[in-house]
Design an enzyme around this catalytic site. Structure first.
Site, PDB file in Angstrom:
ATOM      1  N   THR A   1     -62.424 -80.229 129.081  1.00 44.70           N
ATOM      2  CA  THR A   1     -62.472 -78.912 128.293  1.00 44.70           C
ATOM      3  C   THR A   1     -63.666 -78.821 127.628  1.00 44.70           C
ATOM      4  OG1 THR A   1     -59.919 -79.165 128.207  1.00 44.70           O
ATOM      5  CG2 THR A   1     -61.157 -78.062 126.393  1.00 44.70           C
TER       6      THR A   1
ATOM      7  N   ARG B   1     -47.845 -74.258 132.862  1.00 44.31           N
ATOM      8  CA  ARG B   1     -48.344 -75.274 131.839  1.00 44.31           C
ATOM      9  C   ARG B   1     -49.193 -74.582 130.788  1.00 44.31           C
ATOM     10  NH1 ARG B   1     -52.850 -78.332 129.846  1.00 44.31           N
ATOM     11  NH2 ARG B   1     -51.882 -80.505 128.761  1.00 44.31           N
TER      12      ARG B   1
ATOM     13  N   GLY C   1     -51.671 -75.935 127.683  1.00 45.70           N
ATOM     14  CA  GLY C   1     -52.283 -77.096 126.743  1.00 45.70           C
ATOM     15  C   GLY C   1     -52.327 -76.863 125.239  1.00 45.70           C
TER      16      GLY C   1
ATOM     17  N   GLY D   1     -58.546 -83.607 125.474  1.00 45.35           N
ATOM     18  CA  GLY D   1     -57.796 -84.764 125.933  1.00 45.35           C
ATOM     19  C   GLY D   1     -56.446 -84.434 126.540  1.00 45.35           C
TER      20      GLY D   1
HETATM   21  N1  ASP Z   1     -56.685 -80.547 126.362  1.00 39.67           N
HETATM   22  C1  ASP Z   1     -56.783 -79.930 127.601  1.00 39.67           C
HETATM   23  C2  ASP Z   1     -55.626 -79.617 128.088  1.00 39.67           C
HETATM   24  O1  ASP Z   1     -54.590 -80.424 127.876  1.00 39.67           O
HETATM   25  C3  ASP Z   1     -57.518 -80.809 128.598  1.00 39.67           C
HETATM   26  C4  ASP Z   1     -58.870 -81.143 128.413  1.00 39.67           C
HETATM   27  O2  ASP Z   1     -59.272 -81.632 127.311  1.00 39.67           O
HETATM   28  O3  ASP Z   1     -59.544 -81.186 129.360  1.00 39.67           O
HETATM   29  O4  ASP Z   1     -55.016 -78.542 128.505  1.00 39.67           O
END
Ligand code: ASP
Length: 311
Positions: free
Chosen positions: A179, A207, A209, A231
């Site tokens: 991300t 989904r 996030g 994360g």
């Molecule tokens: N935090 C992001 C999510 O759960 C994923 C990531 O940080 O790459 O969608």
């Protein structure tokens, strides 16, 4: 006129030194530097923190190196489904979008939601329709395709949600989130945060996030700090991490470094992995992570530049 500064991330993960090819490592540093320098130049020309974080995130969205915009991961249906959010710490206005497939720069659509609607979060078809009406660039969903990300999905699509990544010669099971996010303080002392993501590899259709959830993956308040997280999003939502950091500063009088350490401790206690970048109105920067790597960088209030990947 105060000091201005910017910090960015390109995702946390479990990359170990020596597992990324030197060419790719160089490419990561160069792209992080490009995003930082663009954001910083906006701040230096009296631009706003909101302008700086949007511009920096757009650079990372346009690069297939990171899991946002072009190069986003695939969901369980083999589709790229992106989320983004932005928040202005001066006005506490925020905008976010979730589950979009054709908006070239999701962060700019999040900004349009913040500035042109009374709403905070638009999802799916509604967000796509709004982006078109707002004149934002719409692309065919094939624009987001990246061969390595697709191979990663093909290798894991019959599993349950799989955060693991084994591209680029890395050992199977290596986690890499990817991300992207930015936080900044401008010359007026206003702060802002922005986050954009493809989510997690092989996620279930629909989904969402932490990234587009204000207070979870993204938050900004001039009184305290601006935060962008990366994360395993579910842990960041359950801990309301970005707002928790702000609340620890506001109600417990913690410094930015103390508050981010405390919030990350709570993520780890639940078993979550990840990291964040954060900044306060004085230009202090804190970028903790409990993984072995996090693509990150900043240009601090003294004008010193740093980019890093490993611990
Ligand atoms: N935090 C992001 C999510 O759960 C994923 C990531 O940080 O790459 O969608």
């Amino acid at each position: 006129m105060g000091n201005y500064a910017i910090a960015i991330h390109g995702g946390a993960g479990s990359l170990m030194t020596g597992t990324v090819s030197p060419e790719k490592e160089k490419a990561y540093h160069e792209k992080l530097t490009e995003a930082l320098e663009l954001g910083y130049s906006i701040l230096s020309k009296d631009g706003s923190a909101v302008d700086a974080v949007e511009a920096a995130v757009r650079v990372l969205e346009d690069s297939p190196l990171f899991n946002a915009g072009k190069g986003s991961v695939f969901n369980n249906d083999g589709v790229n489904e992106m989320d983004a959010a932005i928040m202005n710490g001066k006005t506490l206005k925020a905008g976010a979008i979730a589950e979009v497939h054709t908006i070239r720069n999701p962060i700019s659509c999040a900004r349009a939601v913040m500035e042109k609607t009374k709403h905070v979060l638009l999802a799916s078809n509604g967000a796509e329709k709004f982006a078109k009406e707002s004149g934002l660039e719409i692309v065919d969903s094939s624009y987001f395709y990246d061969e390595e990300r697709h191979a990663q999905w093909v290798a894991t699509k019959n599993n349950d949600v799989d955060y693991s990544w084994s591209g680029d010669g890395m050992p199977a099971g290596t986690k890499k989130f990817g991300t992207v996010g930015a936080v900044a303080v401008d010359k007026e002392g206003n702060i802002a945060a922005a986050t954009s993501t493809g989510g997690v590899n092989n996620k279930k259709f629909g989904r969402v996030g932490d990234s587009p959830i204000i207070g979870a993956g993204t938050y900004a308040n001039n009184k305290t700090c601006a935060v962008s997280c990366t994360g395993e999003g579910e842990y960041f939502i359950r801990n309301v991490v970005a707002y928790d950091i702000s609340a620890l500063m506001e109600y417990r009088g913690m410094t930015l470094a103390q508050a981010t350490a405390e919030a990350m401790k709570k993520v780890a206690l639940l078993g979550g992995e990840g990291g964040l970048v954060s900044i306060d109105a004085q230009g202090n920067i804190s970028a903790p992570f409990n993984t072995s790597s996090m693509f990150r960088g900043w240009i601090n209030a003294a004008g010193e530049k740093f980019t890093g990947i490993f611990r």
